[in-house]
Design an enzyme around this catalytic site. Structure first.
Site, PDB file in Angstrom:
ATOM      1  N   GLY B  29      26.589   6.792  75.205  1.00 38.18           N
ATOM      2  CA  GLY B  29      27.150   7.465  76.374  1.00 38.18           C
ATOM      3  C   GLY B  29      28.610   7.850  76.229  1.00 38.18           C
ATOM      4  N   CYS B 237       0.113  22.578  88.579  1.00 35.93           N
ATOM      5  CA  CYS B 237       0.342  23.777  87.779  1.00 35.93           C
ATOM      6  C   CYS B 237      -0.800  24.758  88.012  1.00 35.93           C
ATOM      7  CB  CYS B 237       0.431  23.410  86.294  1.00 35.93           C
ATOM      8  SG  CYS B 237       0.438  24.856  85.196  1.00 35.93           S
ATOM      9  N   CYS B 240      -2.788  25.030  84.330  1.00 37.09           N
ATOM     10  CA  CYS B 240      -3.513  23.914  83.709  1.00 37.09           C
ATOM     11  C   CYS B 240      -3.878  22.825  84.697  1.00 37.09           C
ATOM     12  CB  CYS B 240      -2.702  23.325  82.547  1.00 37.09           C
ATOM     13  SG  CYS B 240      -1.322  22.287  83.094  1.00 37.09           S
ATOM     14  N   CYS B 262       3.694  25.020  84.668  1.00 31.54           N
ATOM     15  CA  CYS B 262       4.449  24.077  83.852  1.00 31.54           C
ATOM     16  C   CYS B 262       5.625  24.777  83.196  1.00 31.54           C
ATOM     17  CB  CYS B 262       3.579  23.516  82.727  1.00 31.54           C
ATOM     18  SG  CYS B 262       2.292  22.399  83.257  1.00 31.54           S
ATOM     19  N   CYS B 268       1.484  22.775  78.557  1.00 31.38           N
ATOM     20  CA  CYS B 268       0.523  23.510  79.369  1.00 31.38           C
ATOM     21  C   CYS B 268      -0.577  24.101  78.486  1.00 31.38           C
ATOM     22  CB  CYS B 268       1.250  24.620  80.126  1.00 31.38           C
ATOM     23  SG  CYS B 268       0.307  25.349  81.474  1.00 31.38           S
TER      24      CYS B 268
END
Ligand SMILES: Nc1ncnc2c1ncn2[C@@H]1O[C@H](COP(=O)(O)OP(=O)(O)OP(=O)(O)O)[C@@H](O)[C@H]1O
Ligand SMILES: [Mg+2]
Lengths: 256, 276
Positions: B29, B237, B240, B262, B268
């Site tokens: 970080g 979605c 899909c 998606c 997808c």
């Protein structure tokens, strides 16, 4: 009893020009010390050294910490000093713009110190901000407004709330009423006096306005050319000044 | 291949960038400064990510490049071509097959495994920048863990919108120490910052590299009474039928027709059994 603050031989120069020299005093819990003197006498230099904002050339500033008792602030690491600065200390500046975050709301200004020391409940933070706005006589309905929409007096009161919200024990103030209209000054002084009394605060107040120290300070130090020339109980020093410079200072006020 | 060193950058530059990466992995970080090089593409096109990828690529790697989850945007295609040309590495659109994935604005839906590296393109690495413009001051704030300002920002969000409205680049705390900007991924992706893969973040213009080693702890900042939520559009979605993936809203005609699909095109397509 232990003094809250013990100052010994505090000295600060700016190159060849003297800021303050060999200042020593004790500040007791609940006591308000006024520092007076003409412009350039070293008041702000002294205050900034006490608050860890300026590094003095020599001296000690011993603060009675909650955890470990008396400790020399100047020899602490910066993380520890910063922690003190946002918990046990407060610093009220003359210009509220220097002491406030102008880009965020009044509520966020008051809440910042709480969040800096770990507060993580929005509802609590807001409730405490609301309470503090009320205590400094700002309408809580203004909580989401930015400070730039506030009058000078309100901004100064907001700065005070922002500083006192974590329940500090020691407050540094540099000309807290400077730059305000006389009537606004009176109201602010009254408020400050009440808060100092109710919270049992200790304070060091720098001003060149003797009326301010008369109202707020138990004791005063008179500075001239960086040195303390007279020190004592406020009424004694102002009513019966010993040092010629203090006599001049007092008489010039009386003539105003 | 003779016109360039492998993966474009010279070996000294790669070594310098690898050092920064190793340091970044050692201090999760923390933003490590590095001497960003001129790349044959403008800033804003992922020069930080490209330099990180170039420094870690080996000839055996299989590379995937996505932009907002898609492999076929101009940005993704040009970066993929860049590495095909300068490194000659194999490329793929399949998340599971890639060893190095460079991304802008998304984490792939398919969970990443040990051994994979996800490289993020980062525009602004400093999470404190919006309230404190001074670099000297933000550095000191990181050093002293002086992070009250991050919550001031979230407080303002709630005061103004009734909830934390930040939905991209949602700040996180890494291993309980450094506050980090995860780059402009949707906050939906934040929980998946905790991963088996190595994650590297490169900011070209700002000359910073930071990193999340595998399994490292990543917490999204929030309030007890306004907890972090990894939200997304509340639809399946349209292509899909997936209900748990991040969706893009697509306008389908000029009569206001729209659908949600998606954003991860590989995910997808794989679900629809027509992997590219
Ligand atoms: N940053 C600086 N660099 C050089 N000299 C300085 C600096 N700050 C203050 N001084 C000098 O130190 C002396 C004390 O200044 P200081 O600001 O402490 O006085 P003051 O009593 O607070 O005055 P005022 O009432 O005008 O605020 C003055 O001679 C001043 O010119
Ligand atoms: Mg001054």
């Amino acid at each position: 009893m232990t003094p809250l603050l013990e100052v010994r031989g505090l000295t600060k120069s700016y190159g060849r020009s003297l800021g303050c020299a060999e200042v020593s005093f004790d500040l007791w819990p609940g006591e308000v010390m006024g520092i007076v003197g003409e412009s350039g006498s070293g008041k702000s230099t002294l205050l900034n050294c006490l608050a860890g904002l300026l590094e003095p050339d020599a001296g000690e500033v011993i603060f009675d910490t909650r955890a470990d008792g008396p400790r020399d602030v100047l020899r602490m690491g910066e993380p520890e000093r910063r922690w003190l600065a946002r918990t046990d200390w407060a610093f009220v500046r003359q210009n509220p713009r220097d002491g406030l975050r102008m880009g965020v709301s009044a509520g966020a200004n008051v809440g910042e110190r709480l969040m800096a020391v770990g507060a993580r409940h929005y509802g609590d933070i807001r409730a405490r901000a609301t309470d503090w706005l009320r205590r400094v006589e700002i309408d809580p309905a203004r909580i989401d407004d930015r400070p730039r929409t506030f009058s000078g007096g309100m901004q100064q009161r907001l700065q005070i709330a922002r500083n006192l919200v974590t329940g500090p024990r020691l407050v540094f103030m540099d000309e807290p009423t400077g730059g305000l209209d006389v009537s606004v000054q009176a109201r602010l002084l009254d408020l400050l006096r009440g808060l100092v009394r109710d919270m049992g605060l200790s304070a060091v107040v720098v001003t060149h306005d003797l009326a301010v120290v008369r109202l707020l300070a138990h004791r005063i130090m008179v500075m001239k050319d960086g040195r303390v020339v007279e020190e004592g109980l406020t009424d004694q020093v102002l009513d019966d000044p010993r040092h010629p410079y203090t006599q001049l200072l007092v008489s010039s006020v009386l003539q105003v | 291949m003779t016109d360039y060193n492998f993966a474009y950058l010279d070996e000294d530059t790669k070594r310098m960038i690898r050092r920064a990466i190793l340091k970044a992995l050692a201090v999760p970080g923390y933003q490590v400064p590095f001497a960003s090089r001129e790349m044959p593409m403008p800033y804003g096109w992922g020069t930080g990510g490209v330099q990180v990828s170039a420094a870690i690529l080996t000839p055996e790697d299989v590379m995937k490049v996505i932009d907002q989850g898609a492999d076929d945007t101009t940005n993704a295609v040009s970066i993929r071509r860049f590495f095909e040309k300068t490194a000659g590495v194999a490329t793929t659109t399949r998340t599971a097959e890639a060893t190095v994935i460079q991304t802008r604005h998304r984490i792939p839906e398919t969970p990443l495994r040990e051994g994979q590296v996800l490289v993020y393109q980062v525009p602004i690495p400093e999470p404190l920048r919006f309230l404190e413009p001074r670099e000297t001051e933000t550095r000191r704030m990181h050093a002293l863990e002086d992070y009250g300002l991050m919550h001031v920002k979230l407080y303002e969000d709630i005061a103004r919108h009734g909830r934390i409205a930040t939905s991209y680049a949602y700040p996180v705390k890494v291993e309980g120490r450094y506050v980090m900007d995860p780059s402009p991924i949707p906050k939906f992706d934040n929980p998946r910052l905790k991963s088996e893969a190595i994650q590297l973040f490169g900011a070209g213009r700002e000359q910073r590299i930071y990193a999340l080693p595998p399994h490292c702890r990543v917490e999204s900042l929030d309030f007890e009474d306004h907890p972090f939520e990894a939200s997304k559009a509340d639809h399946p979605c349209a292509l899909c039928g997936a209900t748990g993936s991040y969706l893009d809203e697509v306008i389908t005609d000029d009569a206001g027709g729209r659908m949600f699909v998606c954003s991860d095109t590989d995910f997808c397509a794989t679900r629809r059994g027509e992997a590219a």
